[in-house]
Design a protein around this motif. Structure first.
Motif, PDB file in Angstrom:
ATOM      1  N   SER A   4     -94.705  -9.784 -39.650  1.00 52.98           N
ATOM      2  CA  SER A   4     -95.525 -10.591 -40.548  1.00 52.98           C
ATOM      3  C   SER A   4     -96.808 -10.991 -39.824  1.00 52.98           C
ATOM      4  O   SER A   4     -96.790 -11.431 -38.674  1.00 52.98           O
ATOM      5  CB  SER A   4     -94.761 -11.822 -41.020  1.00 52.98           C
ATOM      6  OG  SER A   4     -94.343 -12.572 -39.920  1.00 52.98           O
ATOM      7  N   VAL A   5     -97.906 -10.779 -40.515  1.00 49.81           N
ATOM      8  CA  VAL A   5     -99.215 -10.964 -39.895  1.00 49.81           C
ATOM      9  C   VAL A   5    -100.049 -11.925 -40.743  1.00 49.81           C
ATOM     10  O   VAL A   5    -100.153 -11.755 -41.960  1.00 49.81           O
ATOM     11  CB  VAL A   5     -99.975  -9.618 -39.814  1.00 49.81           C
ATOM     12  CG1 VAL A   5    -101.309  -9.786 -39.110  1.00 49.81           C
ATOM     13  CG2 VAL A   5     -99.132  -8.557 -39.124  1.00 49.81           C
ATOM     14  N   LEU A   6    -100.607 -12.922 -40.091  1.00 52.14           N
ATOM     15  CA  LEU A   6    -101.522 -13.834 -40.790  1.00 52.14           C
ATOM     16  C   LEU A   6    -102.945 -13.563 -40.310  1.00 52.14           C
ATOM     17  O   LEU A   6    -103.219 -13.591 -39.106  1.00 52.14           O
ATOM     18  CB  LEU A   6    -101.131 -15.293 -40.516  1.00 52.14           C
ATOM     19  CG  LEU A   6    -102.079 -16.366 -41.074  1.00 52.14           C
ATOM     20  CD1 LEU A   6    -102.185 -16.296 -42.599  1.00 52.14           C
ATOM     21  CD2 LEU A   6    -101.628 -17.765 -40.633  1.00 52.14           C
ATOM     22  N   SER A  19    -106.504  -5.477 -41.634  1.00 49.43           N
ATOM     23  CA  SER A  19    -105.344  -5.026 -42.412  1.00 49.43           C
ATOM     24  C   SER A  19    -105.365  -3.516 -42.638  1.00 49.43           C
ATOM     25  O   SER A  19    -104.369  -2.919 -43.015  1.00 49.43           O
ATOM     26  CB  SER A  19    -105.233  -5.783 -43.735  1.00 49.43           C
ATOM     27  OG  SER A  19    -106.331  -5.502 -44.554  1.00 49.43           O
ATOM     28  N   SER A  34    -100.558 -11.900 -44.742  1.00 45.63           N
ATOM     29  CA  SER A  34    -100.989 -13.103 -45.456  1.00 45.63           C
ATOM     30  C   SER A  34    -102.395 -13.387 -44.970  1.00 45.63           C
ATOM     31  O   SER A  34    -102.760 -12.993 -43.865  1.00 45.63           O
ATOM     32  CB  SER A  34    -100.088 -14.290 -45.120  1.00 45.63           C
ATOM     33  OG  SER A  34     -98.755 -13.986 -45.418  1.00 45.63           O
ATOM     34  N   LEU A  46     -99.291 -22.105 -41.589  1.00 44.29           N
ATOM     35  CA  LEU A  46     -98.592 -22.136 -40.296  1.00 44.29           C
ATOM     36  C   LEU A  46     -97.561 -23.268 -40.222  1.00 44.29           C
ATOM     37  O   LEU A  46     -96.601 -23.181 -39.460  1.00 44.29           O
ATOM     38  CB  LEU A  46     -99.611 -22.262 -39.161  1.00 44.29           C
ATOM     39  CG  LEU A  46    -100.382 -20.963 -38.886  1.00 44.29           C
ATOM     40  CD1 LEU A  46    -101.675 -21.245 -38.139  1.00 44.29           C
ATOM     41  CD2 LEU A  46     -99.506 -19.989 -38.097  1.00 44.29           C
ATOM     42  N   THR A  49     -94.563 -21.525 -42.528  1.00 43.14           N
ATOM     43  CA  THR A  49     -94.069 -20.162 -42.310  1.00 43.14           C
ATOM     44  C   THR A  49     -94.312 -19.772 -40.869  1.00 43.14           C
ATOM     45  O   THR A  49     -95.314 -20.185 -40.275  1.00 43.14           O
ATOM     46  CB  THR A  49     -94.862 -19.178 -43.217  1.00 43.14           C
ATOM     47  OG1 THR A  49     -94.922 -19.714 -44.531  1.00 43.14           O
ATOM     48  CG2 THR A  49     -94.228 -17.809 -43.255  1.00 43.14           C
ATOM     49  N   SER A  50     -93.419 -18.956 -40.304  1.00 43.31           N
ATOM     50  CA  SER A  50     -93.751 -18.441 -38.977  1.00 43.31           C
ATOM     51  C   SER A  50     -94.132 -16.966 -39.096  1.00 43.31           C
ATOM     52  O   SER A  50     -93.584 -16.227 -39.910  1.00 43.31           O
ATOM     53  CB  SER A  50     -92.612 -18.670 -37.981  1.00 43.31           C
ATOM     54  OG  SER A  50     -91.562 -17.804 -38.251  1.00 43.31           O
ATOM     55  N   TYR A  51     -95.096 -16.597 -38.312  1.00 37.31           N
ATOM     56  CA  TYR A  51     -95.641 -15.236 -38.358  1.00 37.31           C
ATOM     57  C   TYR A  51     -95.445 -14.583 -37.002  1.00 37.31           C
ATOM     58  O   TYR A  51     -95.428 -15.261 -35.973  1.00 37.31           O
ATOM     59  CB  TYR A  51     -97.148 -15.282 -38.696  1.00 37.31           C
ATOM     60  CG  TYR A  51     -97.420 -15.887 -40.041  1.00 37.31           C
ATOM     61  CD1 TYR A  51     -97.420 -15.106 -41.194  1.00 37.31           C
ATOM     62  CD2 TYR A  51     -97.657 -17.255 -40.175  1.00 37.31           C
ATOM     63  CE1 TYR A  51     -97.642 -15.658 -42.436  1.00 37.31           C
ATOM     64  CE2 TYR A  51     -97.875 -17.827 -41.420  1.00 37.31           C
ATOM     65  CZ  TYR A  51     -97.871 -17.020 -42.544  1.00 37.31           C
ATOM     66  OH  TYR A  51     -98.080 -17.574 -43.784  1.00 37.31           O
ATOM     67  N   ASP A  52     -95.330 -13.260 -37.002  1.00 33.88           N
ATOM     68  CA  ASP A  52     -95.207 -12.555 -35.727  1.00 33.88           C
ATOM     69  C   ASP A  52     -96.547 -12.477 -35.011  1.00 33.88           C
ATOM     70  O   ASP A  52     -96.596 -12.512 -33.784  1.00 33.88           O
ATOM     71  CB  ASP A  52     -94.665 -11.134 -35.962  1.00 33.88           C
ATOM     72  CG  ASP A  52     -93.257 -11.175 -36.537  1.00 33.88           C
ATOM     73  OD1 ASP A  52     -92.387 -11.799 -35.905  1.00 33.88           O
ATOM     74  OD2 ASP A  52     -93.039 -10.603 -37.626  1.00 33.88           O
ATOM     75  N   VAL A  54    -100.813 -13.805 -35.442  1.00 37.50           N
ATOM     76  CA  VAL A  54    -101.869 -14.502 -36.183  1.00 37.50           C
ATOM     77  C   VAL A  54    -103.207 -14.099 -35.565  1.00 37.50           C
ATOM     78  O   VAL A  54    -103.401 -14.239 -34.354  1.00 37.50           O
ATOM     79  CB  VAL A  54    -101.714 -16.040 -36.083  1.00 37.50           C
ATOM     80  CG1 VAL A  54    -102.811 -16.747 -36.864  1.00 37.50           C
ATOM     81  CG2 VAL A  54    -100.331 -16.492 -36.548  1.00 37.50           C
ATOM     82  N   ALA A  79     -97.277 -20.199 -31.855  1.00 38.16           N
ATOM     83  CA  ALA A  79     -97.498 -18.983 -32.640  1.00 38.16           C
ATOM     84  C   ALA A  79     -98.187 -17.974 -31.734  1.00 38.16           C
ATOM     85  O   ALA A  79     -98.865 -18.349 -30.776  1.00 38.16           O
ATOM     86  CB  ALA A  79     -98.366 -19.295 -33.857  1.00 38.16           C
TER      87      ALA A  79
END
Ligand SMILES: [Mg+2]
Length: 126
Positions: A4-6, A19, A34, A46, A49-52, A54, A79
């Motif tokens: 998961s990428v923010l 992206s 996201s 943030l 949700t936790s992202y792998d 950012v 993060a």
């Protein structure tokens, strides 16, 4: 495993650029993106949700990248944040790393794939 990428940047071109680049770098790996276009939006995401990964811009309206890092640090939220900035300076790298960023790279047009891969390797995501 899905990553998961923010993407946090006030420029939609930069968000689009990352992206498009990441699927090339990660190949078969499934990615979920996201996006946030300012620091407040980023913090809201943030907190819930936790992202792998950012990607964080420094210069943004409402709250800038430094303020985002500062607030996360104060709240003890960790993060994998890679700062992506057009304004590369040793001093800003020192500051963002002291605020908890794990990576720092220059924003170029087009994005420098090798630099991006290097940063991802440094934090063991690639
Ligand atoms: Mg910006």
């Amino acid at each position: 495993m899905t990553l998961s990428v923010l993407l946090v940047d006030d420029s939609k071109f930069v968000r689009k650029g990352i992206s498009k680049e990441l699927p090339i770098i990660f190949g078969d790996r499934e990615l979920i993106f996201s996006e946030a276009c300012n620091g407040n939006e980023a913090l809201e995401l943030l907190y819930s949700t936790s992202y792998d990964i950012v990607f964080l811009d420094l210069t943004m309206p409402e709250k800038n990248g430094y303020e985002v890092l500062q607030e996360l640090k104060e709240k003890g939220i960790k993060a994998n944040i890679i700062v992506l900035t057009a304004d590369i300076q040793p001093e800003s790298e020192r500051i963002v790393r002291s605020l908890g960023a794990v990576g720092y790279m220059e924003k170029q047009r087009p994005l420098n794939r090798e630099a991006l891969m290097k940063v991802l390797q440094e934090i063991n995501l690639l």
